[in-house]
Scaffold this motif. Structure first.
Motif, PDB file in Angstrom:
ATOM      1  N   GLY A 157      -9.116  15.384  11.262  1.00 12.80           N
ATOM      2  CA  GLY A 157      -8.100  14.406  10.887  1.00 12.80           C
ATOM      3  C   GLY A 157      -7.845  14.415   9.388  1.00 12.80           C
ATOM      4  O   GLY A 157      -7.497  13.395   8.803  1.00 12.80           O
ATOM      5  N   TRP A 158      -8.025  15.576   8.734  1.00 14.82           N
ATOM      6  CA  TRP A 158      -7.842  15.717   7.288  1.00 14.82           C
ATOM      7  C   TRP A 158      -6.437  16.199   6.981  1.00 14.82           C
ATOM      8  O   TRP A 158      -5.709  16.640   7.860  1.00 14.82           O
ATOM      9  CB  TRP A 158      -8.861  16.692   6.723  1.00 14.82           C
ATOM     10  CG  TRP A 158     -10.262  16.137   6.633  1.00 14.82           C
ATOM     11  CD1 TRP A 158     -10.761  15.018   7.255  1.00 14.82           C
ATOM     12  CD2 TRP A 158     -11.349  16.693   5.899  1.00 14.82           C
ATOM     13  NE1 TRP A 158     -12.075  14.848   6.946  1.00 14.82           N
ATOM     14  CE2 TRP A 158     -12.468  15.870   6.117  1.00 14.82           C
ATOM     15  CE3 TRP A 158     -11.483  17.809   5.093  1.00 14.82           C
ATOM     16  CZ2 TRP A 158     -13.708  16.117   5.540  1.00 14.82           C
ATOM     17  CZ3 TRP A 158     -12.717  18.077   4.513  1.00 14.82           C
ATOM     18  CH2 TRP A 158     -13.817  17.229   4.732  1.00 14.82           C
TER      19      TRP A 158
ATOM     20  N   HIS B 177     -10.224  22.075  21.072  1.00 14.94           N
ATOM     21  CA  HIS B 177      -9.549  22.606  19.873  1.00 14.94           C
ATOM     22  C   HIS B 177      -9.897  24.068  19.612  1.00 14.94           C
ATOM     23  O   HIS B 177      -9.398  24.658  18.660  1.00 14.94           O
ATOM     24  CB  HIS B 177      -9.919  21.777  18.642  1.00 14.94           C
ATOM     25  CG  HIS B 177      -9.078  20.556  18.464  1.00 14.94           C
ATOM     26  ND1 HIS B 177      -7.745  20.589  18.126  1.00 14.94           N
ATOM     27  CD2 HIS B 177      -9.386  19.248  18.577  1.00 14.94           C
ATOM     28  CE1 HIS B 177      -7.275  19.368  18.038  1.00 14.94           C
ATOM     29  NE2 HIS B 177      -8.253  18.532  18.316  1.00 14.94           N
TER      30      HIS B 177
ATOM     31  N   GLU C 182     -16.985  13.973  21.609  1.00 14.48           N
ATOM     32  CA  GLU C 182     -16.610  14.786  20.449  1.00 14.48           C
ATOM     33  C   GLU C 182     -16.797  16.268  20.738  1.00 14.48           C
ATOM     34  O   GLU C 182     -15.959  17.088  20.346  1.00 14.48           O
ATOM     35  CB  GLU C 182     -17.415  14.378  19.218  1.00 14.48           C
ATOM     36  CG  GLU C 182     -16.833  14.881  17.944  1.00 14.48           C
ATOM     37  CD  GLU C 182     -15.415  14.406  17.681  1.00 14.48           C
ATOM     38  OE1 GLU C 182     -14.649  15.167  17.053  1.00 14.48           O
ATOM     39  OE2 GLU C 182     -15.051  13.282  18.083  1.00 14.48           O
TER      40      GLU C 182
ATOM     41  N   GLU D  26      -7.047  19.483  12.072  1.00 13.46           N
ATOM     42  CA  GLU D  26      -6.816  18.687  13.280  1.00 13.46           C
ATOM     43  C   GLU D  26      -8.118  18.081  13.802  1.00 13.46           C
ATOM     44  O   GLU D  26      -8.162  16.912  14.195  1.00 13.46           O
ATOM     45  CB  GLU D  26      -6.150  19.546  14.345  1.00 13.46           C
ATOM     46  CG  GLU D  26      -4.733  19.942  13.986  1.00 13.46           C
ATOM     47  CD  GLU D  26      -4.145  20.977  14.934  1.00 13.46           C
ATOM     48  OE1 GLU D  26      -4.747  21.259  15.990  1.00 13.46           O
ATOM     49  OE2 GLU D  26      -3.075  21.516  14.601  1.00 13.46           O
TER      50      GLU D  26
END
Length: 117
Positions: A27-28, A84, A77, A24
């Motif tokens: 973004g993989w 997360h 970021e 997540e």
């Protein structure tokens, strides 16, 4: 003789949970999942990937290998990664242009600032 970099192995108490967090965050895509292993890649056929492999012993010291990431917006970021499950950590880095974070299992990684021209 050619040598191709396949992936980085990350030992983990819970490879599925940790691998999903990184999938997540980056973004993989997930290319393999079992209770013992969880592999992600930028795209299904693109290497290198990250493979999270179950290891039932806990982390004991500072990681000898870590990942560095260079985002467009460091502050945004860092905030997204903390949301997360990452957390800021002090490994003795002092005042630097990068931010040191650790994932939920204590694996350190750095979020770099803008590249100097």
């Amino acid at each position: 003789m050619a040598l191709q970099w396949e992936q980085v192995i990350v030992h983990s108490a819970d490879p599925v949970a940790l691998g999903q967090l990184w999938a997540e965050a980056l973004g993989w895509v997930v290319v393999h999942s079992s209770e013992e292993e969880f592999e992600i890649r930028p795209e299904p056929d693109r290497l290198p990937g990250l493979e999270f492999v179950r290891l039932d012993e806990s982390k004991k010291a500072k990681s000898r290998l870590h990942l560095d990431f260079r985002p467009d917006d460091q502050d945004a970021e860092v905030a997204r990664l903390v949301a997360h499950g990452a957390q800021r950590v002090d490994i003795g880095q002092g005042e630097q242009s990068w931010v040191v974070l650790a994932d939920p299992e204590g694996n350190e990684f750095c979020v770099l600032g803008r590249r100097r021209q």
